[in-house]
Scaffold this motif. Sequence first.
Motif, PDB file in Angstrom:
ATOM      1  N   TRP A  77       0.205  -9.193   6.568  1.00 54.25           N
ATOM      2  CA  TRP A  77       0.573  -8.410   7.749  1.00 54.25           C
ATOM      3  C   TRP A  77       0.002  -8.990   9.033  1.00 54.25           C
ATOM      4  O   TRP A  77       0.636  -8.917  10.083  1.00 54.25           O
ATOM      5  N   GLY A  78      -1.167  -9.590   8.954  1.00 52.75           N
ATOM      6  CA  GLY A  78      -1.787 -10.162  10.150  1.00 52.75           C
ATOM      7  C   GLY A  78      -0.915 -11.176  10.852  1.00 52.75           C
ATOM      8  O   GLY A  78      -0.983 -11.335  12.068  1.00 52.75           O
ATOM      9  N   LEU A 118       2.298  -2.042   8.616  1.00 53.29           N
ATOM     10  CA  LEU A 118       1.531  -2.158   7.383  1.00 53.29           C
ATOM     11  C   LEU A 118       2.233  -1.383   6.273  1.00 53.29           C
ATOM     12  O   LEU A 118       2.341  -1.859   5.140  1.00 53.29           O
ATOM     13  N   ALA A 119       2.735  -0.212   6.599  1.00 56.23           N
ATOM     14  CA  ALA A 119       3.429   0.603   5.601  1.00 56.23           C
ATOM     15  C   ALA A 119       4.630  -0.142   5.022  1.00 56.23           C
ATOM     16  O   ALA A 119       4.888  -0.080   3.818  1.00 56.23           O
ATOM     17  N   ASP A 120       5.363  -0.876   5.863  1.00 55.86           N
ATOM     18  CA  ASP A 120       6.514  -1.652   5.388  1.00 55.86           C
ATOM     19  C   ASP A 120       6.093  -2.636   4.298  1.00 55.86           C
ATOM     20  O   ASP A 120       6.723  -2.725   3.242  1.00 55.86           O
ATOM     21  N   THR A 171      -1.537   6.807  11.539  1.00 50.63           N
ATOM     22  CA  THR A 171      -0.963   7.014  12.871  1.00 50.63           C
ATOM     23  C   THR A 171      -0.662   5.664  13.518  1.00 50.63           C
ATOM     24  O   THR A 171      -1.225   4.640  13.114  1.00 50.63           O
ATOM     25  N   PRO A 172       0.191   5.635  14.544  1.00 51.51           N
ATOM     26  CA  PRO A 172       0.450   4.379  15.246  1.00 51.51           C
ATOM     27  C   PRO A 172      -0.818   3.742  15.824  1.00 51.51           C
ATOM     28  O   PRO A 172      -0.971   2.517  15.818  1.00 51.51           O
ATOM     29  N   ALA A 198      -5.755  -1.383  12.868  1.00 52.03           N
ATOM     30  CA  ALA A 198      -5.803  -2.099  11.593  1.00 52.03           C
ATOM     31  C   ALA A 198      -5.218  -3.496  11.732  1.00 52.03           C
ATOM     32  O   ALA A 198      -5.738  -4.457  11.159  1.00 52.03           O
ATOM     33  N   ARG A 199      -4.155  -3.641  12.506  1.00 52.39           N
ATOM     34  CA  ARG A 199      -3.549  -4.969  12.696  1.00 52.39           C
ATOM     35  C   ARG A 199      -4.548  -5.915  13.365  1.00 52.39           C
ATOM     36  O   ARG A 199      -4.660  -7.075  12.988  1.00 52.39           O
ATOM     37  N   ARG A 200      -5.269  -5.428  14.351  1.00 58.10           N
ATOM     38  CA  ARG A 200      -6.285  -6.256  15.012  1.00 58.10           C
ATOM     39  C   ARG A 200      -7.349  -6.684  14.012  1.00 58.10           C
ATOM     40  O   ARG A 200      -7.771  -7.833  13.991  1.00 58.10           O
TER      41      ARG A 200
END
Length: 188
Positions: free
Chosen positions: A161-162, A170-172, A94-95, A101-103
């Motif tokens: 990605w970070g 992340l999916a990209d 999900t968004p 996850a990015r954090r």
Amino acid sequence: MVTLRTLRTRARILDAALDLFERQGYDATTVNQIADTAGVTSMTFFRHFATKDAVLVTDPYDPLIAEAVGAQPTALSPLERTRRGLLAALGDITPTEDATARRRVALVAQYPSLRAAVSVGTGATQDAIVERLVADGVDPLDAAIAVSACLAATTAALLAWGSAPVDVTLADLVRRALALLAPAGATP
């Protein structure tokens, strides 16, 4: 059985930890501070996360990923089953999970000492997927090699990605990484 209350407590602990890590640094943050900020005891913290670094590198997705790999046609090679299963599992992010996850990834990328913890987390994912493939009759060594290749590509994408632009998901990056492992003529 995981209850809604358990999930909410885990999410509160994760949010408190991320806020503290971002504000005062990973090394300067203690488990007691995280627990206090989340409104739980240290014992409750440790029921949800075995260590402080586990907050950043563990997630509840291993069974779901293994299930997605297991759902792929058994006629495919172990590498292609794993690759397609990982891609299928991406559709369930999900968004909100993507933002969290990015954090987490940004913090892990800042602290080289956490790279070992990433390996431990990846090992747990690998074990779950290998177990599933072996249950379907795949040779254990073949399963381990296939899963290792896919998770290495995924981990490289995750760490990149970070520092990727905010519009890159992340999916990209995982799709891009796993496309490199696709057999000729396969769908990316």
